[in-house]
Design an enzyme around this catalytic site. Structure first.
Site, PDB file in Angstrom:
ATOM      1  CE  LYS A 171      -1.607   1.738   4.088  1.00 62.37           C
ATOM      2  NZ  LYS A 171      -1.546   3.118   4.116  1.00 62.37           N
ATOM      3  CG  ASN A 172       2.553   2.741   3.438  1.00 61.74           C
ATOM      4  OD1 ASN A 172       1.278   3.028   3.442  1.00 61.74           O
ATOM      5  ND2 ASN A 172       3.139   2.723   4.689  1.00 61.74           N
ATOM      6  NE  ARG A 188      -0.783  11.781   8.156  1.00 63.92           N
ATOM      7  CZ  ARG A 188      -0.477  13.251   8.552  1.00 63.92           C
ATOM      8  NH1 ARG A 188      -1.203  14.243   9.127  1.00 63.92           N
ATOM      9  NH2 ARG A 188       0.646  13.436   7.888  1.00 63.92           N
ATOM     10  CB  CYS A 197      -4.313  11.395  12.235  1.00 63.89           C
ATOM     11  SG  CYS A 197      -3.099  10.540  12.306  1.00 63.89           S
ATOM     12  NE  ARG A 253       0.870   9.932  10.562  1.00 63.20           N
ATOM     13  CZ  ARG A 253       0.409   9.099   9.832  1.00 63.20           C
ATOM     14  NH1 ARG A 253      -0.609   8.328  10.208  1.00 63.20           N
ATOM     15  NH2 ARG A 253       1.179   8.460   8.854  1.00 63.20           N
ATOM     16  CG  ASP A 296       3.237   1.342   9.577  1.00 64.55           C
ATOM     17  OD1 ASP A 296       2.953   1.997  10.225  1.00 64.55           O
ATOM     18  OD2 ASP A 296       3.390   1.301   8.263  1.00 64.55           O
ATOM     19  CB  VAL A 344       7.832   6.521  14.367  1.00 65.39           C
ATOM     20  CG1 VAL A 344       7.565   7.393  13.220  1.00 65.39           C
ATOM     21  CG2 VAL A 344       9.297   5.537  14.340  1.00 65.39           C
ATOM     22  NE  ARG A 359      -6.869   4.444   5.802  1.00 66.23           N
ATOM     23  CZ  ARG A 359      -6.082   4.659   6.607  1.00 66.23           C
ATOM     24  NH1 ARG A 359      -6.475   4.695   7.975  1.00 66.23           N
ATOM     25  NH2 ARG A 359      -5.000   5.137   6.088  1.00 66.23           N
TER      26      ARG A 359
HETATM   27  C1  UD1 Z   1       4.445   6.770   6.351  1.00 65.84           C
HETATM   28  C2  UD1 Z   1       3.665   5.526   6.426  1.00 65.84           C
HETATM   29  C3  UD1 Z   1       3.088   5.233   7.675  1.00 65.84           C
HETATM   30  C4  UD1 Z   1       4.329   4.773   8.592  1.00 65.84           C
HETATM   31  C5  UD1 Z   1       5.084   6.170   8.632  1.00 65.84           C
HETATM   32  C6  UD1 Z   1       6.338   5.869   9.767  1.00 65.84           C
HETATM   33  C7  UD1 Z   1       2.838   6.107   4.029  1.00 65.84           C
HETATM   34  C8  UD1 Z   1       1.619   6.374   3.191  1.00 65.84           C
HETATM   35  N1  UD1 Z   1       2.374   5.977   5.569  1.00 65.84           N
HETATM   36  O1  UD1 Z   1       3.618   7.796   7.080  1.00 65.84           O
HETATM   37  O2  UD1 Z   1       2.488   3.794   7.390  1.00 65.84           O
HETATM   38  O3  UD1 Z   1       3.600   4.607   9.984  1.00 65.84           O
HETATM   39  O4  UD1 Z   1       5.535   6.337   7.331  1.00 65.84           O
HETATM   40  O5  UD1 Z   1       7.073   4.711   9.002  1.00 65.84           O
HETATM   41  O6  UD1 Z   1       3.812   5.718   3.579  1.00 65.84           O
HETATM   42  N2  UD1 Z   1       6.955  14.711  10.832  1.00 65.84           N
HETATM   43  C9  UD1 Z   1       7.009  16.030  10.984  1.00 65.84           C
HETATM   44  N3  UD1 Z   1       6.956  16.848  10.030  1.00 65.84           N
HETATM   45  C10 UD1 Z   1       6.575  16.372   8.759  1.00 65.84           C
HETATM   46  C11 UD1 Z   1       6.662  14.986   8.524  1.00 65.84           C
HETATM   47  C12 UD1 Z   1       6.650  14.212   9.486  1.00 65.84           C
HETATM   48  O7  UD1 Z   1       7.338  16.128  12.225  1.00 65.84           O
HETATM   49  O8  UD1 Z   1       6.481  17.377   7.871  1.00 65.84           O
HETATM   50  C13 UD1 Z   1       7.239  13.514  11.808  1.00 65.84           C
HETATM   51  C14 UD1 Z   1       5.817  12.714  12.397  1.00 65.84           C
HETATM   52  O9  UD1 Z   1       5.060  13.542  12.969  1.00 65.84           O
HETATM   53  C15 UD1 Z   1       6.337  11.424  12.656  1.00 65.84           C
HETATM   54  C16 UD1 Z   1       7.507  11.398  11.993  1.00 65.84           C
HETATM   55  O10 UD1 Z   1       8.079  12.553  11.282  1.00 65.84           O
HETATM   56  O11 UD1 Z   1       6.762  11.747  13.987  1.00 65.84           O
HETATM   57  C17 UD1 Z   1       7.627  10.368  11.021  1.00 65.84           C
HETATM   58  O12 UD1 Z   1       6.339  10.598  10.290  1.00 65.84           O
HETATM   59  P1  UD1 Z   1       6.322  10.160   8.619  1.00 65.84           P
HETATM   60  O13 UD1 Z   1       7.442   9.365   8.324  1.00 65.84           O
HETATM   61  O14 UD1 Z   1       6.221  11.430   7.919  1.00 65.84           O
HETATM   62  O15 UD1 Z   1       5.103   9.252   8.401  1.00 65.84           O
HETATM   63  P2  UD1 Z   1       4.149   9.237   7.025  1.00 65.84           P
HETATM   64  O16 UD1 Z   1       4.992   9.710   5.851  1.00 65.84           O
HETATM   65  O17 UD1 Z   1       2.943  10.174   7.318  1.00 65.84           O
END
Ligand code: UD1
Length: 419
Positions: A22-23, A93, A117, A122, A306, A328, A398
């Site tokens: 999915k990701n 998201r 969320c 996030r 995950d 995380v 999902r």
């Molecule tokens: C992706 C995955 C999700 C997985 C996560 C972490 C997809 C669609 N989803 O989510 O399944 O759980 O990676 O492996 O691929 N952060 C910030 N600022 C930002 C972006 C992120 O502070 O602009 C922080 C987040 O709050 C979190 C950390 O960085 O604490 C990691 O988040 P991130 O890797 O961005 O998660 P997603 O990409 O949303």
């Protein structure tokens, strides 16, 4: 509201096929926006989040054809809108992944702010800061990210935190920028590498994906391509944990062992015999109760966030005490009170769950709260006495393709209630 009813029983024993990730699928679908020529994507899982992404791409003007053989064919010849509405972003998201491609190809993007969320705040500040550094003008107000740019300019971006979708958004935007973009502190997840493979097939010039420094030489246009999505390592891991916690034997085909090093290491520590081939993994407990294991989540290649909910379920029936530390996301233990309803002995101390294993859990009505939390409840139910009903399973739909068919194939007693 749809529910799953699971009757705990003996060990799982059998073989299932891993679906496409999915990701990886979601960013790859969005990458089709970067070109006016078609992208054929195969091994696409049939999931709610994929349907939502297709609807979003359709609203932006892309033509989408679902094909039995090729998967999904996306042709974004003419973009007719550059807005990702709140109705879609709030359910998923990952809609934020249209921001980079729209801005790079169309010069404008308006994407609803994902907001908080269930698993934490996030934010998307790193996506926005990176695009600004590439020359975009971005206003965030009234719940929308409003971005405009001429041709984006290559630059060096040091990302403050490792972010998976942030890395993907900036990598996609950089493919059409003027000059070289260097992404530092980039996410190394296999799904980032799969997206880079797809972008290269479209003519992008990318090096270093899979490491913390990714270099992208911008090109004037991307072209038609075909791409097969990487196997889903989280789905694979979930079925393997289900095999281990039921003291059974589970073989997952069409997967890739190298994507799961950290998880397989922990399953061995739990007492599983782990065998692998090029594209399969088998775990066998030979009827033995698993031992408790301790895990700490961190960006790839460390143990994935995950998979932590599934390891809470595993520890709940293991011999001994295991700790699960979440590094995380700040609020990712919603499965804990639900597992406690099933008799699990878990206490929370800050970002650590301390799990004292019980020989069996007992069935209870429980509620799914997010995607991976729901997976942990379903697999815990396989090791519980009686019938457990898991409510709100739209979360699981999902991210898990045909979960009940696949678990039934392994011998689980599971059925869907369409109440
Ligand atoms: C992706 C995955 C999700 C997985 C996560 C972490 C997809 C669609 N989803 O989510 O399944 O759980 O990676 O492996 O691929 N952060 C910030 N600022 C930002 C972006 C992120 O502070 O602009 C922080 C987040 O709050 C979190 C950390 O960085 O604490 C990691 O988040 P991130 O890797 O961005 O998660 P997603 O990409 O949303």
């Amino acid at each position: 509201m749809k529910k799953l009813a699971i009757t705990g029983g003996g060990p799982l024993d059998g073989e299932v096929r891993a679906s496409g990730a999915k990701n990886a699928t979601l960013p790859i679908l969005c990458a089709a926006l970067l070109s006016d020529q078609p992208l054929d994507i195969s091994n696409v899982p049939h999931l709610e989040d994929v349907t939502t992404t297709n609807r979003l791409l359709g609203q932006l003007g892309a033509d989408i054809t679902i094909d039995e053989k090729y998967g999904v064919h996306v042709h974004a010849q003419n973009l007719t809108s550059h807005e990702a509405p709140y109705e879609l972003v709030k359910t998923m998201r990952a809609s934020i992944l249209v921001l980079g491609p729209l801005l790079a190809r169309h010069g404008a993007a308006r994407v609803a702010l994902p907001g908080g969320c269930a698993i934490g705040a996030r934010p998307v500040d790193i996506h926005i800061a990176g695009l600004r550094k590439m020359g975009a003008t971005i206003d965030v107000e009234a719940g929308f990210i409003d971005a405009k740019a001429g041709r984006l300019q290559g630059t060096r971006i040091v990302m403050e935190t490792v972010t998976v979708t942030g890395t993907e958004n900036l990598m996609m935007a950089a493919t059409l920028a003027q000059g070289e973009t260097v992404l530092e502190n980039a996410a190394r997840e296999p799904e980032v590498v799969d997206l880079a493979d797809c972008l290269r097939a479209m003519g992008a010039q990318i090096e270093g994906d899979g490491t913390t420094t990714i270099r992208i030489q911008g090109v004037d246009a991307l072209h038609a391509a075909k791409h097969r999505v990487v196997p889903d390592r989280i789905e694979t891991g979930t079925f393997l944990v289900a095999g281990v916690l039921t003291q059974g034997r589970v073989k997952v085909r069409d997967t890739r062992p190298s994507l799961l090093d950290a998880v397989l290491g922990k399953l061995e520590t739990a007492g599983a015999e782990v065998s692998t081939g090029d594209d399969w993994i088998e775990v066998n407990m030979h009827g033995q109760r698993p031992r408790a294991v301790s895990v700490h989540t961190a960006p790839h290649p460390a143990f994935p966030t995950d998979m932590q909910a599934q390891f809470c379920a595993l520890n709940a029936v293991a011999d001994g005490v295991g700790t699960v530390t979440e590094n995380v996301f700040e609020n990712r233990f919603m499965h804990v009170p639900e597992l406690q309803r099933m008799g699990a002995d878990i206490s929370l101390e800050g970002n650590t769950a301390i799990v004292r294993g019980q020989p069996r859990l007992k069935s209870a009505p429980v509620m799914a709260t997010d995607l991976r939390a729901s997976a942990s409840l379903v697999i815990a139910a396989l090791a519980a006495d009686g019938e457990t009903v898991v409510d709100r399973i739209y979360h699981i739909d999902r991210g898990y393709e045909c979960i009940e068919e696949k678990l039934a194939q392994l011998g689980a007693k599971i059925r869907r209630l369409n109440a």
